[in-house]
Design an enzyme around this catalytic site. Structure first.
Site, mmCIF file in Angstrom:
data_model
loop_
_atom_site.group_PDB
_atom_site.id
_atom_site.type_symbol
_atom_site.label_atom_id
_atom_site.label_comp_id
_atom_site.label_asym_id
_atom_site.label_seq_id
_atom_site.Cartn_x
_atom_site.Cartn_y
_atom_site.Cartn_z
ATOM 1 N N ARG A 50 -85.180 19.331 66.244
ATOM 2 C CA ARG A 50 -85.817 18.203 67.050
ATOM 3 C C ARG A 50 -87.297 18.476 66.507
ATOM 4 N NH1 ARG A 50 -89.203 21.533 67.908
ATOM 5 N NH2 ARG A 50 -89.331 23.036 69.453
ATOM 6 N N HIS A 57 -95.317 24.269 75.142
ATOM 7 C CA HIS A 57 -95.404 25.347 75.741
ATOM 8 C C HIS A 57 -95.566 24.907 77.471
ATOM 9 C CE1 HIS A 57 -95.525 28.374 72.838
ATOM 10 N NE2 HIS A 57 -96.129 27.696 72.247
ATOM 11 N N ASP A 59 -92.603 23.563 78.829
ATOM 12 C CA ASP A 59 -91.209 23.468 79.399
ATOM 13 C C ASP A 59 -90.881 24.585 80.399
ATOM 14 O OD1 ASP A 59 -91.099 25.211 77.257
ATOM 15 O OD2 ASP A 59 -89.338 24.348 76.631
ATOM 16 N N GLY A 155 -90.413 25.543 63.573
ATOM 17 C CA GLY A 155 -90.837 24.614 64.658
ATOM 18 C C GLY A 155 -90.005 23.285 64.885
ATOM 19 N N SER A 158 -84.308 25.118 64.797
ATOM 20 C CA SER A 158 -83.054 25.536 63.942
ATOM 21 C C SER A 158 -82.258 26.352 64.874
ATOM 22 C CB SER A 158 -83.378 26.256 62.734
ATOM 23 O OG SER A 158 -84.378 27.411 62.974
ATOM 24 N N ASP A 202 -85.851 22.394 73.678
ATOM 25 C CA ASP A 202 -85.042 22.132 72.203
ATOM 26 C C ASP A 202 -83.430 21.886 72.562
ATOM 27 O OD1 ASP A 202 -87.481 23.363 71.582
ATOM 28 O OD2 ASP A 202 -86.798 25.110 71.077
ATOM 29 N N LYS A 250 -90.157 33.906 66.064
ATOM 30 C CA LYS A 250 -90.595 34.099 67.581
ATOM 31 C C LYS A 250 -89.987 35.504 67.999
ATOM 32 C CE LYS A 250 -88.972 30.896 70.146
ATOM 33 N NZ LYS A 250 -88.186 29.832 69.026
HETATM 34 P P1 NG1 Z 1 -89.523 26.295 68.751
HETATM 35 O O1 NG1 Z 1 -90.548 25.592 68.409
HETATM 36 O O2 NG1 Z 1 -88.009 26.044 68.530
HETATM 37 O O3 NG1 Z 1 -89.726 27.699 68.617
HETATM 38 C C1 NG1 Z 1 -90.095 27.097 71.345
HETATM 39 C C2 NG1 Z 1 -89.289 27.070 72.491
HETATM 40 C C3 NG1 Z 1 -89.411 25.637 73.399
HETATM 41 C C4 NG1 Z 1 -90.934 25.308 73.691
HETATM 42 C C5 NG1 Z 1 -91.616 25.350 72.436
HETATM 43 C C6 NG1 Z 1 -93.147 25.237 72.813
HETATM 44 C C7 NG1 Z 1 -87.332 28.192 72.256
HETATM 45 C C8 NG1 Z 1 -85.787 28.227 71.557
HETATM 46 N N1 NG1 Z 1 -87.983 27.087 72.081
HETATM 47 O O4 NG1 Z 1 -89.737 26.063 70.164
HETATM 48 O O5 NG1 Z 1 -88.570 25.802 74.491
HETATM 49 O O6 NG1 Z 1 -91.339 26.172 74.719
HETATM 50 O O7 NG1 Z 1 -91.721 26.958 71.665
HETATM 51 O O8 NG1 Z 1 -93.568 24.211 73.228
HETATM 52 O O9 NG1 Z 1 -87.791 29.146 72.317
#
Ligand code: NG1
Length: 490
Positions: A50, A57, A59, A155, A158, A202, A250
């Site tokens: 998505r 940041h 949710d 981002g 995946s 996500d 992350k």
């Molecule tokens: P991504 O970009 O998938 O790391 C993460 C969190 C989301 C949201 C965004 C920031 C996971 C799986 N996803 O997204 O829930 O907090 O950062 O808006 O940790």
């Protein structure tokens, strides 16, 4: 809430322009599956990545966000057996070696070693989540072959696309009937098993998206996803994703970045609810807002504006708070705070920047509402639509960079170049600290826009990229459909 669809035609899943290519991709997966396991798959499960249009940041603070599914996804071809309960999983990409595992004991425990960067952990997450939820007597043994084309760590989610597809494979293999909502909830909880305290955006976008629509996802009082039609403008709105090619893992950086932000907002909410003398102390900013305005009919955008002012009054220290200062402000003992918020997901910092994070969160939640309003009730003048949406995206980027510190030099560079190249709005998408940007561009200017970014960013920093890699790094995307099972292969 509806059930996860099963299709026998790819037209139901992809835009017409993509069906031929996807058909070849699915057939290649089926052929390789036969080579790998000497049998045909029974079905293919798929879930997309998505892009988040706005609402970063927030949710995990309980506020609504506005993502849409992209045309990149994870597909898994699956066959089942009753002979054993083993999971055998292989990947088309040889970077990811084939694995085999089983659950342990009568309680069917799936062990995930979150300290190692192991690709099959993401399958285990979905598998574990399903076993815990469905309590199957004898889960099927499974043979799985994976093909994913959502760039990892960019981002575009995946990991969520993978976990959702894994959970969907297990559901389908065991003939369980589950709603999209149930799959989403399982995927949200199960992805936390890899060591990231993620929100639910996500997985919601991956499972619940509908072709042609962005998705307003709300989490409180319960998960709710509303398709949002993007305004019809002349020329059409186009969203271009540009990957900075800086990989943000992350899992590795969590203690200083993602997981730390979760702590800063949760403890911030505890402090704010105490300062506002609410009936209950909450660790969710959304709940703080709801409690503060309980029984009053104040429009949501007005509530958020007031919360912004209140947060600025309560968090007077802009340099950051120590653990003991947080304990004092929240009225909760330091060791209790550490135990509840910093043990399962440890953090590495001495100072917690609760002022900056709170101002970002309320401001960003407000921008999501404002973006949605423009979509629901667009100005008749197309340029005005562009200007309003673009401004909100640019404000979001500024807030992510300055208040939330989740941008990075490469994102700053790409978003700046994007505006110079004619985008009306450009921002990071997803967690940040690398990964992708999303830019709002007039559809007729997309080819020129992409050519400029290729020249000014990729040719400069990544001159070795092939044309195919470049086409993967920067692409225009349309809102695509969510999770599905496909059975129409030969
Ligand atoms: P991504 O970009 O998938 O790391 C993460 C969190 C989301 C949201 C965004 C920031 C996971 C799986 N996803 O997204 O829930 O907090 O950062 O808006 O940790």
């Amino acid at each position: 809430m509806s059930y996860i669809p099963t299709y026998d035609s790819l037209d139901a899943i992809y835009d017409t322009s993509m069906v031929a290519n996807q058909g070849a991709r699915y057939q290649a997966l089926v052929d390789k599956f036969e080579q790998q396991y000497n049998s045909k798959p029974e079905f293919i499960a798929r879930s997309p990545g998505r892009v988040n249009l706005i609402g970063e940041h927030i949710d995990y603070c309980g506020f609504g966000v506005l993502p849409m599914a992209v045309d990149r996804d994870v597909i898994m071809a699956v066959a089942t057996t009753d002979d054993d309960t083993k999971i055998r999983i292989a990947n088309i990409n040889s970077k990811y070696p084939a694995r085999e595992f089983d659950f342990e004991g009568v309680d069917k425990v799936v062990t995930i070693d979150a300290s190692s960067l192991e690709w099959s952990n993401y399958f285990k997450c979905g598998y574990k989540g399903m076993l815990e939820r469905a309590r199957l007597e004898k889960p099927k043994g499974m043979f799985i072959l994976v093909d994913g084309n959502v760039p990892a760590g960019s981002g575009l989610s995946s990991s969520a696309a993978f976990c959702c597809t894994a959970a969907l494979s297990v559901i389908t293999a065991n003939n369980l009937k589950m709603t999209k909502q149930e799959l989403t909830e399982i995927a949200i909880v199960s992805e936390r098993n890899v060591g990231v305290n993620s929100g639910g955006m996500d997985q919601s976008a991956s499972v619940l998206s509908e072709q042609g629509f962005a998705l307003h996802v709300e989490f409180v009082p319960k998960l709710k996803a509303t398709p949002v039609k993007l305004p019809e403008t002349q020329p059409k709105l186009a969203f271009v994703i540009a990957n900075t090619l800086v990989t943000a893992d992350k899992f590795v950086t969590g203690p200083r970045n993602y997981n730390l932000r979760v702590v800063e907002t949760k403890v911030g909410a505890l402090c704010l609810s105490r300062a506002l003398k609410l009936s209950k102390q909450s660790d969710s900013y959304k709940e703080v807002c709801d409690l503060y305005f309980d029984g009053q009919s104040v429009p949501e955008d007005e509530q958020l504006k007031q919360m912004l002012t209140l947060a600025e009054q309560v968090f007077t220290n802009q340099n950051g708070y120590t653990r003991s200062e947080m304990a004092e402000l929240s009225g909760i003992a330091e060791d209790e705070l550490v135990k509840t918020y910093m043990t399962r997901f440890p953090v590495e910092t001495d100072l917690f920047r609760m002022y900056q994070r709170a101002v970002h969160v309320f401001g960003e939640a407000l921008r999501v509402i404002q973006f949605g309003k423009v979509c629901h009730n667009p100005p008749s003048n197309s340029e005005e639509v562009y200007r309003q949406l673009g401004d909100l995206m640019n404000q979001s980027q500024a807030s992510c960079a300055k208040l939330y510190n989740c941008s990075c030099p490469e994102i700053d560079e790409v978003t700046k170049l994007a505006i110079e190249a004619g985008a009306v709005g450009s921002r990071l998408t997803g967690a940040g600290w690398g990964g992708c940007t999303v830019s709002l561009v007039h559809e007729n200017k997309v080819p020129e826009f992409i050519a400029t970014i290729k020249n000014k960013y990729y040719k400069k920093h990544f001159p070795e990229l092939t044309d195919a890699q470049l086409d993967d790094a920067i692409l225009a995307t349309k809102p695509c459909s969510g999770s599905a099972v496909f059975t129409g292969f030969k």
